[in-house]
Design a protein around this motif. Structure first.
Motif, mmCIF file in Angstrom:
data_model
loop_
_atom_site.group_PDB
_atom_site.id
_atom_site.type_symbol
_atom_site.label_atom_id
_atom_site.label_comp_id
_atom_site.label_asym_id
_atom_site.label_seq_id
_atom_site.Cartn_x
_atom_site.Cartn_y
_atom_site.Cartn_z
ATOM 1 N N UNK B 80 -19.452 32.715 -43.683
ATOM 2 C CA UNK B 80 -18.883 31.653 -44.516
ATOM 3 C C UNK B 80 -18.481 30.602 -43.841
ATOM 4 N N UNK B 81 -18.881 30.308 -42.611
ATOM 5 C CA UNK B 81 -18.728 29.132 -41.894
ATOM 6 C C UNK B 81 -19.074 27.829 -42.446
ATOM 7 N N UNK B 180 -15.685 18.197 -43.526
ATOM 8 C CA UNK B 180 -16.791 18.859 -43.064
ATOM 9 C C UNK B 180 -18.015 18.670 -43.613
ATOM 10 N N UNK B 181 -17.841 18.364 -45.193
ATOM 11 C CA UNK B 181 -19.125 18.422 -46.135
ATOM 12 C C UNK B 181 -19.568 16.911 -45.949
ATOM 13 N N UNK B 182 -19.162 15.927 -45.309
ATOM 14 C CA UNK B 182 -19.672 14.778 -45.215
ATOM 15 C C UNK B 182 -19.838 14.353 -43.879
ATOM 16 N N UNK B 183 -19.932 15.392 -43.044
ATOM 17 C CA UNK B 183 -20.145 15.296 -41.364
ATOM 18 C C UNK B 183 -21.335 15.890 -41.115
ATOM 19 N N UNK B 184 -22.326 14.967 -40.853
ATOM 20 C CA UNK B 184 -23.618 15.535 -40.459
ATOM 21 C C UNK B 184 -23.866 16.576 -39.541
ATOM 22 N N UNK B 185 -23.024 16.513 -38.396
ATOM 23 C CA UNK B 185 -22.937 17.648 -37.296
ATOM 24 C C UNK B 185 -22.832 18.930 -37.768
ATOM 25 N N UNK B 186 -21.740 19.291 -39.171
ATOM 26 C CA UNK B 186 -21.491 20.222 -39.574
ATOM 27 C C UNK B 186 -22.378 20.583 -40.894
ATOM 28 N N UNK B 187 -22.443 19.723 -41.723
ATOM 29 C CA UNK B 187 -23.113 19.889 -42.875
ATOM 30 C C UNK B 187 -24.624 19.759 -42.970
#
Lengths: 378, 378, 378, 378
Positions: B80-81, B180-187
């Motif tokens: 769930x990360x 995080x949802x708007x960060x390409x590295x994580x999303x």
């Protein structure tokens, strides 16, 4: 008012007549209701018109009425024929000094629309187009809210218009409406997109005050043997970077007449459904407010188009009647040499030109897979 | 079950935990809830886990749990990360013999998705993906109706998913979800389209059983400074000539979580809204029928996913729990060497691959104005 | 928690179990699930309980658990048997030091209810009653609005609870629920009014904070051969001159579980429907506002009972779980010698006494045509 | 048609006029629109009536019109004055040979109502009463379904009519409607119960075909200083053992005009709301069906009262117009010596008598606490 088209077995003729008389500002005084002289006569009789005001052709009506003394002769004509028969009587009526109110789409094609716009301009007469859905009070309210910046700068517009009545091959079931609406000679180049897609386009532009600049369309004809589109999905780009979606259908099985619009801006959103026309939903991240006719403070624009206290539903006829009444007010103002009050607005010949341009643009886009965006050119 | 991610201040971790335990088939036995060992420990404590089952890294958890005797060690991991941290633990867990259930989108990019699919195939272990909206009973009913031909051959699908929670620049308001949802590295490569567009795509394909073949997308980023799309409108073409529209948004101001789907066929139509999930509207030109859980005859597929009598609303957790319970059934079947009962279905690794392919396709299409249609290639 | 009643084929047992575990605050550790030792054993096995914690009578459970060391033994009992079997285990559990949470109506008759209230008071233990509808966040919000005077002094309350599931003679169709609910020996003196009328009464008093002072009832038994009422209409008079109507029915054909409440004051009104529990309508003559969980500013009372972001529907189980979680908080507080936080409220033994008094009053009123008003006496 | 009452600033006068002309069967030819000759003249002018057909008293109108030749003189009078001014003109009109259509409640008191019924019978003329809510197509459909036994023998009827417009002391705010409606001299013995309670009573009896036999009422006046009831709750007993509830209110803050009815029988139930008048819900334990105008097979009764295709909402005016058109058909039939077609029904003088009897009965019941039930005696 003299009516062209709208015999007893036509749906839309009676709609126009009821809309016209509702506010006691307009009286039907003459008409030519059908190409069949017999049918026309019968209709006139059923409408309690004197025999000598029921004509056999629109040319006859226009010329004969013109000879009658002012005050007795019709003040304007209402055109409710199939699309291919809009332009000829409209042109002739205007050229003979009669104001015109006309069903939509305004003409059979864009060239006629532009010609008509020119005639209207030249004659200086009043021309109204029955994009009736703009006559609903809550549509007026929505437009007023957008204008007053309550939604902030707009971002996204979704307008959808699913119907299901052409899910089957109704044009071969002796269903009059279906027959002419699917016939290019009478309906024009588009089917679903001409009949209801133009309503959706007009409503979106009316409420938001924004014009579509380019679009990408995918039209379909699902029913085998049908000559015109019966479904269409369109990506929209409005001026100012506003994005949108428009989809319309006459094969959305089980849908009645489900025109809906959603408008979103930086500060809030709006939602309106034609089938529950007295409810306007105003949404922000802080919550949703239900706006209803004569509940709390409606805008002046809405108030001018409501006849009943809260909770007494007004519907399709009343919205239609708002178009007619406002048109009548403009005719009156014209007669009296006054400017018409812009509070009582109604769709114009320019709206009609945009409707035909919309039809041409979606067809062009749909046919061309080689590029994504097609410019909307009037 | 051992959980990876989902510390106390994360939204989705608790959702998975509640969904997992609802039916008394799954027990949380261990976890690594945060990259911060402190936070992980706190979360474990709050969840009444023994200290020695709260780990500081997923690697540690997988390896240590593997050493525990069967029956005591976790049977599967729940991931769930944020998206970029799905693939590594999923891969390692599978390679160490643990079944995996994972949040969506499945991985950070399509390549990872394909790799994961291969690992799942090679290991033969059970993999579940929490496209939770397919867990609603009325979605099962809708799918069953389509499968049984009640709508006839399909023609049109409209799926829409407006939200408004990113209408403002929330990622600079110290709002963890937004960051995080708007960060390409994580999303990953897509924002709105990855987070919720994939749900819409999955739901449409799940209910109709049809695959998108090509599409035409117009993605936007409305909020200044945002790195990923926050809105997208897409024309769809499914196999068999079926047309569609998909639009999703996180800047539709005032919308909550308004996933809706409309499916139309030659014989009838269906309408379902996630926010009123216990109502399925079945429409034909003869009228509309309201289908509800445990009212009259539901399909076996729906019945297998309802826990309460008519009129007792089940919601988001219960739909989510259906995914978990069905996954648990499949794990059990795997342990017992049985085939899992297809009645208890749940989204698979292949659904995950399609989700990532969808993201890639809409982005490719949106960037390229030189052609209308972009093929959907997995 | 140890459960009394709720074997696998009983509806309400599983509801309580799911509600209990949802928030990871409560664990089922033992139970006696049926009068049949066999059934009880099967149920325990299905619930993964060890054999030695599945008992054959509530007496055995209470006595044996009492002997277990603290921390291992159950902390409280959950009673989910038919109504006639509420009082005996509740009494014995309390008298042996166990807290109790019990289904409603609380007891078979008013005398038992009063006795139970006395035992609760004497033991000082925690007692909870699952009038679950008060657990919905929007019900908390409604109550908070009334308390804060947003509606002004109240004037009128309408509460209605139509169901249709007993429209036919289901008690002779081998329908377990129907059989005991229509049997005075197990259900008590009222049928519909006991089962759901008491929920309506409790909800009205909970939201408004007002007590019914007198009433006028007309109960009916429509299905031939039925022993208890299956429908009832009641005029209400609350303290302070507030008027009301309560009607409940189990023969309202086609209704599912349609509990609704409308509250009107000098300044505004509220409307809430159980079947769409996440919407609270707040109305004034100035317009209507839709209040939803996690949209804008909810009250602290509502927020404490919401688990999900806006638009993610929580339902029946979650409301029920709120009762259980709040009860568990109170049990914890009791164990730790603290006062429980009143934000986490739940129905009390006094609510249970009022429920039984309501049953007695409506029956007395319904039988007596010689006067209009019957006092509501506890 | 000649109108009595309904000057420009009166709400209901214009409603009647619009309803009358909508179907092009009725023309307004004369009127006395106000007690003030000046106002009456202004109204006549605004309605484009010739000066000599605008009168200064109803007596003058009736006598002068009587002298005009048939075909030129009015055929009937429409009475839209406050309640105390219904009987005198109705009586005089009938006695001078004019048919009458009249607003409700029919007269100021029951004696007048009975007298009027006798005059109608003696003269043999047509009398219509504008209980307009029975004019909705879906109300016709509901009645037809009950008549055809689709619901089975009836068991329960709930009819409710909350409004909020008199929540404050509007009668002292120079609000014309509020002033006369709360004045016993002009409104009669009841306020809310006369104005809208009678609509509820009429609707329930119309749809079900059942008569109220006895009732138990609790009327209230919540606004200090108000002379008449502004709220009322009533238990009903219909013939045949059918039970019911009726509640009406003008202090239900935030309610617009929310007339609703629910009818339950052994086989199914119906639900209809005036504010969404084009939807009729038909429910059984097997599911719910939505019945809509011109969708599938409507009854002949409904079809005869629909003007538009599916999804084009008709509202309050159209329902009202159905009453007027049907009345006009009956007048025409009378003139031609034919029986009127019962398909085109409209409320009668007997409905009016029942309305006044209802008012008397609820007042008598409300005043008397010494017994529960008061017989409904005409």
């Amino acid at each position: 008012m003299g009516q062209i088209g709208g015999s007893l077995d036509a749906f839309i003729g009676a709609v126009h007549r009821r809309a016209a008389v509702l506010d006691n500002e307009i009286e039907l005084v003459c008409g030519v209701f059908s190409q069949s002289a017999e049918k026309s006569k019968q209709t006139g009789k059923a409408l309690y018109l004197p025999d000598d005001r029921v004509y056999t052709s629109f040319e006859e009506m226009i010329l004969r009425e013109k000879e009658l003394p002012e005050g007795e002769r019709m003040d304007f004509v209402s055109i409710v024929t199939p699309n291919h028969m809009h332009f000829p009587p409209a042109k002739m009526a205007l050229e003979n000094g009669f104001h015109v109110i006309c069903d939509k789409p305004m003409t059979l094609n864009l060239q006629q629309a532009k010609d008509l716009a020119q005639i209207v301009e030249q004659t200086g007469l009043v021309f109204g187009l029955t994009h009736n859905y703009t006559g609903y009070p809550m549509v007026k309210e929505a437009r007023d809210m957008v204008r007053n910046g309550i939604l902030g700068p707009l971002r996204k517009i979704v307008v959808e218009y699913p119907q299901g009545w052409l899910s089957k091959d109704e044009e071969h079931n002796d269903y009059k409406q279906a027959i002419w609406r699917t016939d290019p000679a009478r309906s024009g180049a588009a089917g679903c997109m001409g009949d209801i897609g133009t309503h959706a386009e007009n409503l979106a532009e009316y409420i938001t005050g924004l014009k579509i600049e380019e679009l990408c369309a995918d039209l379909s004809t699902f029913v085998p043997g049908r000559q015109l589109d019966d479904d269409g999905n369109v990506l929209l780009r409005f001026e100012g970077g506003v994005k949108g979606v428009l989809h319309a259908s006459q094969i959305s099985n089980g849908e009645e007449n489900s025109l809906k619009i959603f408008v979103y801006g930086e500060l809030g959103g709006l939602e309106w459904h034609q089938m529950e026309p007295n409810t306007l939903k105003y949404k922000t991240q802080e919550g949703q407010r239900i706006i209803r006719p004569n509940v709390g403070n409606n805008s002046a624009a809405a108030k001018a188009h409501i006849r009943l206290p809260a909770g007494h539903p007004e519907g399709f006829f009343e919205a239609f009647a708002n178009i007619y009444r406002n048109f009548a007010f403009a005719v009156k103002a014209h007669m009296e040499g006054r400017e018409a009050d812009p509070l009582y607005d109604f769709p114009s010949v320019q709206d009609g030109v945009r409707g035909l341009a919309f039809i041409d643009t979606v067809i062009a886009s749909s046919k061309d897979d080689s590029k994504k965006w097609t410019k909307f050119v009037e």
